[in-house]
Design an enzyme around this catalytic site. Structure first.
Site, PDB file in Angstrom:
ATOM      1  N   VAL A  68       9.877  -0.765   9.124  1.00 53.41           N
ATOM      2  CA  VAL A  68      11.434  -0.530   8.601  1.00 53.41           C
ATOM      3  C   VAL A  68      12.621  -1.635   9.371  1.00 53.41           C
ATOM      4  O   VAL A  68      13.445  -1.603   9.074  1.00 53.41           O
ATOM      5  CB  VAL A  68      11.554   0.841   8.680  1.00 53.41           C
ATOM      6  CG1 VAL A  68      11.065   1.642   7.534  1.00 53.41           C
ATOM      7  CG2 VAL A  68      11.910   1.576   9.590  1.00 53.41           C
ATOM      8  N   ARG A 107      10.259  -6.829  12.794  1.00 54.75           N
ATOM      9  CA  ARG A 107       8.804  -6.288  13.107  1.00 54.75           C
ATOM     10  C   ARG A 107       8.048  -6.743  11.873  1.00 54.75           C
ATOM     11  O   ARG A 107       6.629  -7.422  11.223  1.00 54.75           O
ATOM     12  CB  ARG A 107       8.653  -4.438  13.630  1.00 54.75           C
ATOM     13  CG  ARG A 107       9.440  -4.419  14.737  1.00 54.75           C
ATOM     14  CD  ARG A 107       9.209  -3.399  14.755  1.00 54.75           C
ATOM     15  NE  ARG A 107       9.537  -2.927  16.533  1.00 54.75           N
ATOM     16  CZ  ARG A 107      10.187  -2.079  17.158  1.00 54.75           C
ATOM     17  NH1 ARG A 107       9.944  -0.685  16.217  1.00 54.75           N
ATOM     18  NH2 ARG A 107      10.772  -1.393  18.651  1.00 54.75           N
ATOM     19  N   TYR A 132       2.583  10.269  -0.282  1.00 57.21           N
ATOM     20  CA  TYR A 132       4.157   9.131   0.370  1.00 57.21           C
ATOM     21  C   TYR A 132       5.147   9.814  -0.796  1.00 57.21           C
ATOM     22  O   TYR A 132       6.400   9.372   0.653  1.00 57.21           O
ATOM     23  CB  TYR A 132       3.723   7.888   0.597  1.00 57.21           C
ATOM     24  CG  TYR A 132       2.774   7.531   1.025  1.00 57.21           C
ATOM     25  CD1 TYR A 132       1.718   8.160   1.871  1.00 57.21           C
ATOM     26  CD2 TYR A 132       1.712   6.121   0.929  1.00 57.21           C
ATOM     27  CE1 TYR A 132       0.187   7.739   2.593  1.00 57.21           C
ATOM     28  CE2 TYR A 132       1.127   5.264   1.975  1.00 57.21           C
ATOM     29  CZ  TYR A 132      -0.209   6.715   2.629  1.00 57.21           C
ATOM     30  OH  TYR A 132      -1.125   6.057   3.025  1.00 57.21           O
ATOM     31  N   LYS A 134       3.070  -0.583   9.348  1.00 54.06           N
ATOM     32  CA  LYS A 134       4.023  -0.061   8.959  1.00 54.06           C
ATOM     33  C   LYS A 134       5.322  -0.849   9.565  1.00 54.06           C
ATOM     34  O   LYS A 134       5.202  -0.471  10.670  1.00 54.06           O
ATOM     35  CB  LYS A 134       4.100   1.094   8.202  1.00 54.06           C
ATOM     36  CG  LYS A 134       5.370   1.714   7.996  1.00 54.06           C
ATOM     37  CD  LYS A 134       5.474   2.757   8.341  1.00 54.06           C
ATOM     38  CE  LYS A 134       6.063   3.077   9.485  1.00 54.06           C
ATOM     39  NZ  LYS A 134       5.916   4.390   9.364  1.00 54.06           N
ATOM     40  N   HIS A 153      -7.988   9.552  -1.971  1.00 49.88           N
ATOM     41  CA  HIS A 153      -6.471   9.098  -0.179  1.00 49.88           C
ATOM     42  C   HIS A 153      -7.582  10.206   0.490  1.00 49.88           C
ATOM     43  O   HIS A 153      -8.008   9.736   1.931  1.00 49.88           O
ATOM     44  CB  HIS A 153      -5.861  10.303  -0.307  1.00 49.88           C
ATOM     45  CG  HIS A 153      -4.894  10.006   0.533  1.00 49.88           C
ATOM     46  ND1 HIS A 153      -3.127   9.426   0.467  1.00 49.88           N
ATOM     47  CD2 HIS A 153      -4.899   9.072   1.663  1.00 49.88           C
ATOM     48  CE1 HIS A 153      -2.140   8.914   1.941  1.00 49.88           C
ATOM     49  NE2 HIS A 153      -3.474   9.222   2.373  1.00 49.88           N
ATOM     50  N   ILE A 155      -2.850  -3.134   7.438  1.00 49.57           N
ATOM     51  CA  ILE A 155      -1.948  -2.751   6.540  1.00 49.57           C
ATOM     52  C   ILE A 155      -0.719  -1.630   7.310  1.00 49.57           C
ATOM     53  O   ILE A 155      -0.021  -0.998   7.616  1.00 49.57           O
ATOM     54  CB  ILE A 155      -1.534  -1.720   4.493  1.00 49.57           C
ATOM     55  CG1 ILE A 155      -2.778  -0.395   5.827  1.00 49.57           C
ATOM     56  CG2 ILE A 155      -2.262  -2.223   4.448  1.00 49.57           C
ATOM     57  CD1 ILE A 155      -3.041   0.617   4.888  1.00 49.57           C
ATOM     58  N   ASN A 207       4.806  -8.872  12.172  1.00 48.67           N
ATOM     59  CA  ASN A 207       3.702  -8.420  11.745  1.00 48.67           C
ATOM     60  C   ASN A 207       2.691  -9.395  11.035  1.00 48.67           C
ATOM     61  O   ASN A 207       1.444  -8.994  11.281  1.00 48.67           O
ATOM     62  CB  ASN A 207       3.914  -6.843  11.180  1.00 48.67           C
ATOM     63  CG  ASN A 207       4.054  -5.890  12.360  1.00 48.67           C
ATOM     64  OD1 ASN A 207       4.265  -6.533  13.347  1.00 48.67           O
ATOM     65  ND2 ASN A 207       4.450  -4.794  11.831  1.00 48.67           N
ATOM     66  N   LYS A 253      -2.908   5.897  -3.856  1.00 47.34           N
ATOM     67  CA  LYS A 253      -4.283   7.171  -3.574  1.00 47.34           C
ATOM     68  C   LYS A 253      -3.557   7.667  -4.776  1.00 47.34           C
ATOM     69  O   LYS A 253      -2.913   8.828  -4.397  1.00 47.34           O
ATOM     70  CB  LYS A 253      -4.134   6.955  -2.372  1.00 47.34           C
ATOM     71  CG  LYS A 253      -4.568   5.702  -1.141  1.00 47.34           C
ATOM     72  CD  LYS A 253      -4.450   5.530  -0.155  1.00 47.34           C
ATOM     73  CE  LYS A 253      -3.815   4.676   0.806  1.00 47.34           C
ATOM     74  NZ  LYS A 253      -1.905   4.642   0.391  1.00 47.34           N
ATOM     75  N   LEU A 306      -1.853  -0.360  14.624  1.00 43.35           N
ATOM     76  CA  LEU A 306      -0.859  -0.320  15.924  1.00 43.35           C
ATOM     77  C   LEU A 306      -1.417   1.016  16.889  1.00 43.35           C
ATOM     78  O   LEU A 306      -1.140   1.200  17.903  1.00 43.35           O
ATOM     79  CB  LEU A 306       0.002  -1.103  15.847  1.00 43.35           C
ATOM     80  CG  LEU A 306       0.490  -2.631  14.627  1.00 43.35           C
ATOM     81  CD1 LEU A 306       1.308  -2.624  14.563  1.00 43.35           C
ATOM     82  CD2 LEU A 306      -0.322  -3.526  16.023  1.00 43.35           C
ATOM     83  N   ASP A 323       1.017  -0.998  -0.062  1.00 37.14           N
ATOM     84  CA  ASP A 323       0.285   0.009  -0.337  1.00 37.14           C
ATOM     85  C   ASP A 323       0.756   1.109  -0.022  1.00 37.14           C
ATOM     86  O   ASP A 323       1.303   0.928   0.955  1.00 37.14           O
ATOM     87  CB  ASP A 323      -0.580  -0.339   0.798  1.00 37.14           C
ATOM     88  CG  ASP A 323      -1.966   1.109   0.642  1.00 37.14           C
ATOM     89  OD1 ASP A 323      -2.816   0.904   1.314  1.00 37.14           O
ATOM     90  OD2 ASP A 323      -1.290   2.675   1.635  1.00 37.14           O
TER      91      ASP A 323
END
Length: 277
Positions: A234, A238, A51, A232, A109, A230, A242, A76, A191, A46
């Site tokens: 980096v 994790r 972004y 996120k 969006h 979704i 997830n 989006k 989260l 996504d």
């Protein structure tokens, strides 16, 4: 392929129920993070024009070597591109950035109701959908009143509404409206943000009961509600954690506990007021 289940959208398109988001991830870093997500088993990615990482995301998709039909790609429309002609041009730009011939899901969006242009924008989306360049179309951050206008004034029912949704802000009214109109609920910031939710003692108790992390317990809560999520990250560990949420189930008491964390805390902007370009 991972063990992620699919949800079926209202036009028959199947979408992985758990995907990978790249909000706030710089373009070059998105290439790395999306590559790691794909290696971990994610198949739904996504992104968004806002972004500014569509190009980096597209590079990771191409480098993965995965067949296009195994990937589910969402992007989006930017807030400055509302309007029929503007939306069509913006979509072309997003496809070019992603280096794709089509996307699986294209979303408005934000509704930007003060501009009052989202109905014409949606009609451009209907054209994109009719041409097969987006396999499904939907919206993001729409309230029931915004959705009701689309249902009354246009032809295609949005397949999905991606909204802020987490145990502190479970959006019961929107979820009920979506369910009544065959619109899938997708959660952004599933989260929450920061550490407040993930350090909640009630959540910690549920997580410990199942031998999982608080984040895994929250994602499982979403999945059992029927939400698409979704998350996120980096951080490679994790990213893997997830998606590892299919080996346990929350019982009714657990679901009630997490549902009881509702405190009405909206972390992002109110869609009635967001009008930034």
């Amino acid at each position: 392929m991972s063990s992620v289940p699919f949800v079926t959208l209202n036009n028959g398109v199947k979408m992985p129920q758990l995907g990978f988001g790249v909000w706030q991830v710089p373009d070059e870093q998105a290439t790395v993070a999306v590559g790691q997500a794909l290696e971990a088993g994610y198949r739904s990615i996504d992104t968004a024009a806002l972004y500014r990482n569509e190009e980096g995301t597209g590079k990771a998709l191409a480098a993965s070597g995965l067949p296009r039909e195994e990937l589910f790609v969402t992007t989006k429309l930017g807030n400055g591109d509302h309007g029929y002609d503007s939306a069509l041009r913006a979509f072309d730009a997003s496809l070019a950035n992603l280096a794709l011939d089509y996307v699986d899901l294209y979303l408005i969006h934000w509704p930007m109701p003060l501009d009052d242009n989202y109905v014409d924008t949606w009609k451009a989306f209907e054209k994109i959908y009719a041409e097969g360049r987006a396999k499904a179309i939907g919206v993001s951050n729409f309230k029931p009143a915004h959705l009701r206008r689309l249902l009354e004034e246009t032809e295609v029912v949005p397949a999905i509404n991606q909204i802020e949704l987490h145990p502190n802000f479970p959006q019961a009214e929107s979820r009920a409206f979506h369910s009544a109109h065959d619109i899938v609920t997708e959660a952004w910031s599933p989260l929450g943000q920061g550490k407040e939710l993930l350090q909640d003692p009630e959540l910690a108790r549920v997580a410990a009961k199942h031998g999982v992390s608080p984040a895994q317990a929250v994602l499982r809560w979403h999945l059992q509600l029927g939400n698409v999520v979704i998350p996120k990250s980096v951080t490679p560990a994790r990213i893997k954690e997830n998606i590892d949420v299919f080996g346990f189930d929350l019982d009714d008491t657990d679901m009630e506990t997490l549902g009881g964390l509702d405190n009405g805390t909206r972390l992002g902007g109110d869609p009635d007021n967001v009008n930034s370009r």
